[in-house]
Design an enzyme around this catalytic site. Structure first.
Site, PDB file in Angstrom:
ATOM      1  N   ASP A 148     -10.777   2.551  -2.939  1.00 18.65           N
ATOM      2  CA  ASP A 148     -11.273   2.347  -1.576  1.00 18.65           C
ATOM      3  C   ASP A 148     -12.788   2.419  -1.541  1.00 18.65           C
ATOM      4  O   ASP A 148     -13.404   2.149  -0.513  1.00 18.65           O
ATOM      5  CB  ASP A 148     -10.689   3.409  -0.631  1.00 18.65           C
ATOM      6  CG  ASP A 148      -9.355   2.956  -0.060  1.00 18.65           C
ATOM      7  OD1 ASP A 148      -8.961   1.810  -0.332  1.00 18.65           O
ATOM      8  OD2 ASP A 148      -8.709   3.748   0.649  1.00 18.65           O
ATOM      9  N   ASP A 175       0.840  -1.209   0.000  1.00 18.33           N
ATOM     10  CA  ASP A 175       0.000   0.000   0.000  1.00 18.33           C
ATOM     11  C   ASP A 175       0.875   1.258   0.000  1.00 18.33           C
ATOM     12  O   ASP A 175       2.090   1.202   0.276  1.00 18.33           O
ATOM     13  CB  ASP A 175      -0.879  -0.040   1.262  1.00 18.33           C
ATOM     14  CG  ASP A 175      -2.168   0.749   1.112  1.00 18.33           C
ATOM     15  OD1 ASP A 175      -2.283   1.551   0.171  1.00 18.33           O
ATOM     16  OD2 ASP A 175      -3.060   0.583   1.969  1.00 18.33           O
TER      17      ASP A 175
END
Ligand code: DGJ
Length: 727
Positions: free
Chosen positions: A547, A477
């Site tokens: 997301d 990430d």
């Protein structure tokens, strides 16, 4: 596929069955572009130059009467010679003046596609590509530019990059070196790009190209969700299914810029490459600099034709073959069900149900190393918090493996928290500018990946976790853009190199880890799609798309990204309803239909699901496993639909004997529900059975008449069809 030299070696014609790319040397000196587009058998110069005497202009001695550099189609233009459009290359040699004069020296054909040192690029096996190498130079300044054009068999694609060599004795400064500069003839074009922001990535922007410069860019140190490093120029009538498209995509993960200039005569210059605002590079005598690779795509089969070219290129020539040949696991990710509050009980409970459902991989997301349940601490230390997870990561791996699932673990390796041991020991490892405050993003600073010691630190962390083979999957990430972009280690004269050196450092770290652990599958992520680009795709063959897991929003986001990326590269998860980002309520079926043609996963608390939901999920997983090959290796299409209350996707296998078709209805609207959906990508000669109803239809009827859908009084409804050829 071939590269031919014509007109006594003054013309190079690069071609395959889809495209031709033609270059010419004028006056033994100037390298220009003559044509790029649909294949032509033989180039006989139908497009002769039409110059006339112009006022307020400059004179050039040339075989072309009244030649004006004002609109001359230079292949790699520099500034200062009377071409006042955007330059592709800007170098300041020892004269101190931003002026070089590149002239053609020679060209030759390479059978092997050259690698680009330190940068990801497309690869090919023997016989799959041919490459044209062109050398231009400026002897007075000691600059040599090598230009590489590789063409792939059967794909409407050329990839291109440049190598710049300083063969003089003095240091020079590269101010800008674009990967792409392409001249297109004067006509009307639409400019199409993908823009967005966190949780709302990959929206299509399309407008008519106007005079002057149109530009998109990222100056954030990463490719960013604001603009994809991509744009396309389309004929104004181009739609998904027909029309001409020129598409450009940069294989790079840092700041980029992409510009199109339409000049006073309507000619168009398209450019793309490293963002000159975040770049300057000192090239010492004997040194070489290489630009990232750009993908140049042409299709006359609409946006779907462009997408097919990109998808095929990335599936066969960018994503590692080993990974592409393996079916991807259906995963359960812990983030939306646990956030930072991870516990062994939850992991045990969820992986139990996951096993029963047939899920193949459990990914433990953020939280496992944090001292508290927030983003405030511990980034960089990468020590499991055993108060949360007694027995550490080994224990978690053991629980998950016992259920027969693979184990994946989340990291954010490029970051450092102020509240971490690493920061106490090495505050100098963070990007920073002395005497100025350091800005946090999500409570963290960015590590200086240009430093060797930082690179080695990150690589060693991964050796620690991966060496005994207990982790089969890594989620990588990156949750903030770069600020105070300075390395305390870089020499004063090289400070502006840090933007690109950061990306080179990242690629070095990824390359080292991935080549040491080729069996580990890597998922890229950057707050979802903030660094979704072909550079990252080379290392991380699947990327967390957004997301935002809301099914309706995902139809837009995934459609946008599907312009460029094959669906198997895009993580798509069935999450909880009401959705955590939008509060929207959608059915379990809709959430699954939106995800199932992509890289399917689940991200919800299975222990809180009702029995009927568990049953539904089990059926979904069983169905998805049956269709894995079709999804991973099939061709994905977006369809033009007459009514914008609907959108439609299909995945069709290569011989068109099987297809899954999904139609999404935004809102139930009683007066607008009659719409026919044409299944354009089947074979009109085949007969197909729709597996859910057992009904038989001719391919010709499905393609020409179209399919109607039942009237369902429901918003955000998904209709799914599965067609199989009958003999
Ligand atoms: C952002 C990612 O996109 C999420 O999926 C999750 O991994 C969080 N980071 C964790 O911090």
């Amino acid at each position: 596929m071939s590269i031919n030299f014509e007109k006594n070696g003054l013309i190079a014609h690069i071609k395959n069955s889809s495209i031709s790319y033609i270059l010419e040397v004028i006056d033994d000196k100037y390298l220009i572009n003559r044509y790029f587009g649909k294949t032509i058998r033989e180039y006989r110069e139908t497009n002769t130059f039409q110059y006339f005497k112009r006022g307020y202009n400059t004179q050039h001695i040339s075989s072309i009467e009244h030649l004006s550099f004002d609109d001359f189609p230079f292949e790699y233009p520099a500034r200062g010679h009377g071409d006042y459009r955007i330059p592709a290359i800007s170098i300041t040699p020892s004269t101190g003046i931003d002026f070089i004069d590149l002239t053609f020296k020679e060209w030759r054909i390479l059978k092997e596609k050259p690698k680009i040192s330190g940068l990801p690029s497309t690869f090919s096996e023997e016989g799959e590509t041919e490459t044209l190498e062109i050398i231009c130079e400026d002897v007075s300044s000691g600059i040599r530019v090598y230009m590489y054009y590789s063409i792939f068999d059967n794909l409407g694609i050329i990839v291109r990059h440049q190598k710049i060599e300083n063969f003089g004795i003095q240091k020079v400064t590269i101010n800008s070196a674009k990967s792409l500069s392409l001249e297109l003839p004067a006509k009307d074009y639409d400019f199409l790009s993908l823009y967005g922001t966190h949780a709302k990535e990959a929206n299509v922007s399309r407008f008519a190209l106007h005079r002057g410069i149109q530009k998109i860019e990222s100056a954030r140190g990463a490719s960013s969700p604001q603009h994809q490093p991509f744009f396309a120029l389309l004929s104004p009538d181009t739609c998904e299914e027909s029309g001409e498209v020129y598409g450009f995509h940069l294989i790079y993960s840092g700041s980029f810029s992409a510009e199109v200039e339409k000049d006073q005569f309507g000619n168009v210059r398209a450019q793309m490459g490293l963002n000159p605002d975040n770049f300057k590079w000192s090239l010492e005598s004997g040194e070489i600099f290489e630009t990232p690779e750009v993908v140049i795509n042409y299709s006359n089969n609409g946006l779907n034709g462009m997408s097919q070219n990109f998808h095929k290129l990335y599936k066969s020539h960018l994503i590692p073959k080993k990974i592409m040949n393996q079916e991807r696991p259906i995963l359960l990710n812990s983030w939306e069900s646990m956030y930072y509050d991870v516990t062994l009980d939850k992991i045990e409970q969820q992986s139990n149900i996951a096993q029963e459902l047939g899920i193949e991989l459990f990914v433990l997301d953020d939280g496992w190393f944090r001292l508290s349940n927030s983003s405030k601490t511990s980034m960089g230390d990468w020590k499991c918090n055993e108060k949360k997870l007694p027995g550490g990561i080994n224990k978690v791996a053991e629980i998950i493996h016992k259920k027969g699932l693979k184990f994946g673990l989340w990291f954010e390796p490029e970051m450092i928290s102020k509240a971490s041991n690493l920061y106490s020991e090495h505050p100098e490892w963070a990007l920073q500018i002395p005497n100025y405050p350091m800005i946090e993003g999500r409570n963290q600073y960015v590590l200086d990946l240009s430093r060797k010691d930082v690179q080695e630190y990150i690589i060693n962390i991964f050796h620690e976790y991966l060496k005994d083979g207990k982790i089969e999957y890594i989620k990588w990430d990156m949750n903030r853009p770069l600020t105070e972009v300075n390395s305390l280690e870089l020499d004063f004269g090289r400070k502006s190199e840090i933007w690109h050196r950061y990306v080179l450092g990242l690629y070095y770290v990824l390359e080292t880890i991935i080549s040491t652990y080729p069996n580990v599958l890597f998922e890229g992520c950057s707050s979802g799609g903030a660094r979704f680009d072909p550079g990252m795709l080379y290392y991380t063959p699947q990327i967390w798309t957004s997301d935002n897991t809301d099914a309706f929003d995902r139809t837009i986001i995934q459609s946008g990204y599907s312009l460029l990326y094959p669906p198997i590269a895009m993580g798509a998860h069935v999450s909880i309803t009401p959705n955590h980002q939008t509060g929207r309520i959608t059915s379990m079926n809709t959430r699954y239909q939106v995800a199932r043609l992509f890289n399917l996963g689940y991200e919800l608390d299975l222990s809180k699901c009702q029995d009927y939901e568990i049953k539904e999920i089990a059926e979904q997983i069983a169905e998805s496993k049956r269709n894995k090959k079709l999804i991973q290796y099939g061709d994905f299409f977006r369809h033009d639909v007459q009514n914008d209350n609907y959108s439609m996707w299909s995945t069709v296998n290569s011989d068109k004997t099987e297809a899954i078709v999904i139609i999404f209805q935004k809102f139930h609207n009683p007066i607008k529900s009659h719409c026919l959906f044409k299944l354009n990508y089947l074979n009109s000669d085949f007969d197909y059975c729709e597996k859910n109803t057992g009904k038989i239809y001719g391919g010709d009827e499905l393609m020409s008449v179209g399919l109607s859908i039942p009237l369902i009084k429901s918003d955000f409804h998904a209709f799914a069809f599965h067609f199989e050829k009958i003999s």
